[in-house]
Structure formats: structure tokens, C-alpha cells
Design a protein around this motif. Structure first.
Motif, PDB file in Angstrom:
ATOM      1  N   CYS A  32       0.884  -1.668  -0.008  1.00 59.20           N
ATOM      2  CA  CYS A  32      -0.178   0.232   0.044  1.00 59.20           C
ATOM      3  C   CYS A  32       0.673   1.054   0.293  1.00 59.20           C
ATOM      4  CB  CYS A  32      -0.961   0.474   1.041  1.00 59.20           C
ATOM      5  SG  CYS A  32      -2.218   1.398   1.340  1.00 59.20           S
ATOM      6  N   GLN A  33       1.626   1.363   0.877  1.00 59.94           N
ATOM      7  CA  GLN A  33       2.625   2.431   0.957  1.00 59.94           C
ATOM      8  C   GLN A  33       3.613   2.610  -1.008  1.00 59.94           C
ATOM      9  OE1 GLN A  33       5.811   2.260   3.419  1.00 59.94           O
ATOM     10  NE2 GLN A  33       6.157   4.606   3.408  1.00 59.94           N
ATOM     11  N   GLN A  34       3.660   1.175  -1.546  1.00 59.49           N
ATOM     12  CA  GLN A  34       4.255   1.745  -2.321  1.00 59.49           C
ATOM     13  C   GLN A  34       3.698   2.502  -3.857  1.00 59.49           C
ATOM     14  OE1 GLN A  34       5.923  -2.212  -3.152  1.00 59.49           O
ATOM     15  NE2 GLN A  34       7.801  -1.731  -2.584  1.00 59.49           N
ATOM     16  N   LEU A  35       2.575   1.618  -3.458  1.00 59.01           N
ATOM     17  CA  LEU A  35       1.272   2.258  -4.097  1.00 59.01           C
ATOM     18  C   LEU A  35       1.164   3.887  -4.061  1.00 59.01           C
ATOM     19  CD1 LEU A  35      -0.472   2.229  -5.901  1.00 59.01           C
ATOM     20  CD2 LEU A  35      -2.168   1.265  -5.218  1.00 59.01           C
ATOM     21  N   ILE A  39       1.348   6.675  -6.793  1.00 55.38           N
ATOM     22  CA  ILE A  39       0.654   8.141  -7.474  1.00 55.38           C
ATOM     23  C   ILE A  39       1.228   9.363  -6.834  1.00 55.38           C
ATOM     24  CG2 ILE A  39      -1.262   8.473  -6.761  1.00 55.38           C
ATOM     25  CD1 ILE A  39      -1.869   6.034  -6.429  1.00 55.38           C
ATOM     26  N   GLN A  40       1.701   9.833  -5.567  1.00 53.86           N
ATOM     27  CA  GLN A  40       1.673  10.824  -5.739  1.00 53.86           C
ATOM     28  C   GLN A  40       3.014  11.216  -6.152  1.00 53.86           C
ATOM     29  OE1 GLN A  40       0.313  12.821  -3.080  1.00 53.86           O
ATOM     30  NE2 GLN A  40      -1.224  11.013  -3.223  1.00 53.86           N
ATOM     31  N   SER A  41       3.786  10.586  -6.652  1.00 57.41           N
ATOM     32  CA  SER A  41       5.307  10.784  -7.432  1.00 57.41           C
ATOM     33  C   SER A  41       4.993  11.427  -8.995  1.00 57.41           C
ATOM     34  CB  SER A  41       6.826  10.107  -7.303  1.00 57.41           C
ATOM     35  OG  SER A  41       6.207   8.979  -7.720  1.00 57.41           O
ATOM     36  N   VAL A  58      -5.180   8.451  -9.419  1.00 54.49           N
ATOM     37  CA  VAL A  58      -4.706  10.523  -8.913  1.00 54.49           C
ATOM     38  C   VAL A  58      -4.790  10.991  -7.531  1.00 54.49           C
ATOM     39  CG1 VAL A  58      -5.869  11.360 -10.758  1.00 54.49           C
ATOM     40  CG2 VAL A  58      -6.931  11.354  -9.022  1.00 54.49           C
ATOM     41  N   ARG A  59      -3.578  11.736  -7.188  1.00 52.78           N
ATOM     42  CA  ARG A  59      -3.465  13.003  -5.901  1.00 52.78           C
ATOM     43  C   ARG A  59      -4.997  13.030  -5.722  1.00 52.78           C
ATOM     44  NH1 ARG A  59       0.558  17.478  -6.754  1.00 52.78           N
ATOM     45  NH2 ARG A  59      -1.047  17.813  -8.260  1.00 52.78           N
ATOM     46  N   GLN A  60      -5.392  13.022  -4.641  1.00 51.43           N
ATOM     47  CA  GLN A  60      -6.342  13.715  -4.161  1.00 51.43           C
ATOM     48  C   GLN A  60      -6.387  14.992  -4.624  1.00 51.43           C
ATOM     49  OE1 GLN A  60      -6.016  13.399   0.338  1.00 51.43           O
ATOM     50  NE2 GLN A  60      -8.344  14.211   0.372  1.00 51.43           N
ATOM     51  N   PHE A  61      -5.058  15.751  -4.289  1.00 48.68           N
ATOM     52  CA  PHE A  61      -5.428  17.751  -3.876  1.00 48.68           C
ATOM     53  C   PHE A  61      -4.540  17.538  -5.445  1.00 48.68           C
ATOM     54  CE2 PHE A  61      -5.958  17.079   0.031  1.00 48.68           C
ATOM     55  CZ  PHE A  61      -7.402  17.452   0.813  1.00 48.68           C
ATOM     56  N   GLY A  62      -5.032  18.238  -6.778  1.00 50.71           N
ATOM     57  CA  GLY A  62      -4.176  18.312  -7.435  1.00 50.71           C
ATOM     58  C   GLY A  62      -5.154  18.816  -8.935  1.00 50.71           C
ATOM     59  N   ASN A  63      -5.147  19.131 -10.623  1.00 49.81           N
ATOM     60  CA  ASN A  63      -6.359  18.792 -11.048  1.00 49.81           C
ATOM     61  C   ASN A  63      -6.103  17.921 -12.467  1.00 49.81           C
ATOM     62  OD1 ASN A  63      -3.495  19.578 -12.466  1.00 49.81           O
ATOM     63  ND2 ASN A  63      -4.392  21.746 -12.903  1.00 49.81           N
ATOM     64  N   GLU A  64      -5.594  16.695 -11.944  1.00 48.82           N
ATOM     65  CA  GLU A  64      -5.820  15.812 -12.772  1.00 48.82           C
ATOM     66  C   GLU A  64      -7.182  14.751 -12.916  1.00 48.82           C
ATOM     67  OE1 GLU A  64      -4.076  16.050  -9.673  1.00 48.82           O
ATOM     68  OE2 GLU A  64      -2.074  16.440 -10.598  1.00 48.82           O
ATOM     69  N   CYS A  65      -7.815  15.783 -12.874  1.00 49.86           N
ATOM     70  CA  CYS A  65      -9.386  15.427 -13.283  1.00 49.86           C
ATOM     71  C   CYS A  65      -9.712  16.150 -13.889  1.00 49.86           C
ATOM     72  CB  CYS A  65     -10.320  14.510 -12.129  1.00 49.86           C
ATOM     73  SG  CYS A  65      -9.605  13.325 -10.918  1.00 49.86           S
ATOM     74  N   ASP A  66     -10.184  15.596 -15.460  1.00 45.69           N
ATOM     75  CA  ASP A  66     -11.274  16.404 -16.358  1.00 45.69           C
ATOM     76  C   ASP A  66     -13.011  16.901 -15.643  1.00 45.69           C
ATOM     77  OD1 ASP A  66      -9.109  16.238 -18.112  1.00 45.69           O
ATOM     78  OD2 ASP A  66      -9.818  14.790 -19.112  1.00 45.69           O
ATOM     79  N   TRP A  67     -13.171  18.517 -15.603  1.00 48.62           N
ATOM     80  CA  TRP A  67     -14.122  18.698 -15.392  1.00 48.62           C
ATOM     81  C   TRP A  67     -15.988  17.752 -15.643  1.00 48.62           C
ATOM     82  CZ3 TRP A  67     -19.267  19.913 -16.530  1.00 48.62           C
ATOM     83  CH2 TRP A  67     -19.689  20.644 -15.997  1.00 48.62           C
TER      84      TRP A  67
END
Length: 96
Positions: A32-35, A39-41, A58-67
Motif C-alpha cells: 500500500c505504501q509503495q502504491l 501515485i503521489q510522485s 490520481v492524487r487527492q489534491f491537484g487538477n488531474e481529473c477532467d471536469w
């Protein structure tokens, strides 16, 4: 001369196809930690989830998702149990 060229072309295609499948890490072989660190990196990453399946996390905070999608919490099976990560999905309770 065409036989070696054909053989080289075939070998190159096989190597490219093999490289693409190996380039996508399998979450079932990671802790889990590696995963979570991966994702964070990478900010967003496509990972193998089963023998013939994959998904994008994706990361929790960021703009990786399309609206209008947002990062939604999901649990995925890792080597050491179920791991909380995020993937893009439509917000819950959204009225069209």
C-alpha cells in the motif's frame, strides 16, 4: 536482405508490445505504501488491477481529473491488503 529486415521488424514490434505491458505496474504486487508513493510522485498513473484490467489513479489534491470529475476515494487490493487511493469519478449527488 528482406528476411533479416522482416525479422528485425518483427522483433522490434514484439519488444515494444512487451515493454508497454511491463511499463504499467501491477497493484497486486505492490505494498500500500509503495502504491501511494507512486501515485503521489507521478500525480496520475495507469496501473494494472487484474489479469486483463487497468485503471487510472490520481492524487487527492491537484487538477488531474477532467471536469466535472473529482478525485473520489476507492480501495484497491495490494500485496498487504486493501489500500485507500483516489480515482476520477463524477461527484456523488450531482443533479443534471
Amino acid at each position: 536482405m528482406s528476411i533479416p529486415l522482416t525479422a528485425l521488424t518483427t522483433a522490434a514490434i514484439l519488444l515494444a508490445a512487451t515493454g508497454l505491458t511491463e511499463a504499467r505496474p501491477d497493484i497486486r504486487t505492490m505494498s500500500c505504501q509503495q502504491l501511494q508513493q507512486l501515485i503521489q510522485s507521478q500525480r496520475a498513473v495507469v496501473l494494472t488491477t487484474g489479469p486483463n484490467t487497468y485503471d487510472r489513479y490520481v492524487r487527492q489534491f491537484g487538477n488531474e481529473c477532467d471536469w466535472p470529475q473529482v478525485p473520489m476515494s476507492v480501495y484497491v487490493p495490494t500485496r498487504d491488503g486493501h489500500c485507500p487511493v483516489y480515482k476520477c469519478d463524477d461527484p456523488v449527488g450531482r443533479v443534471p
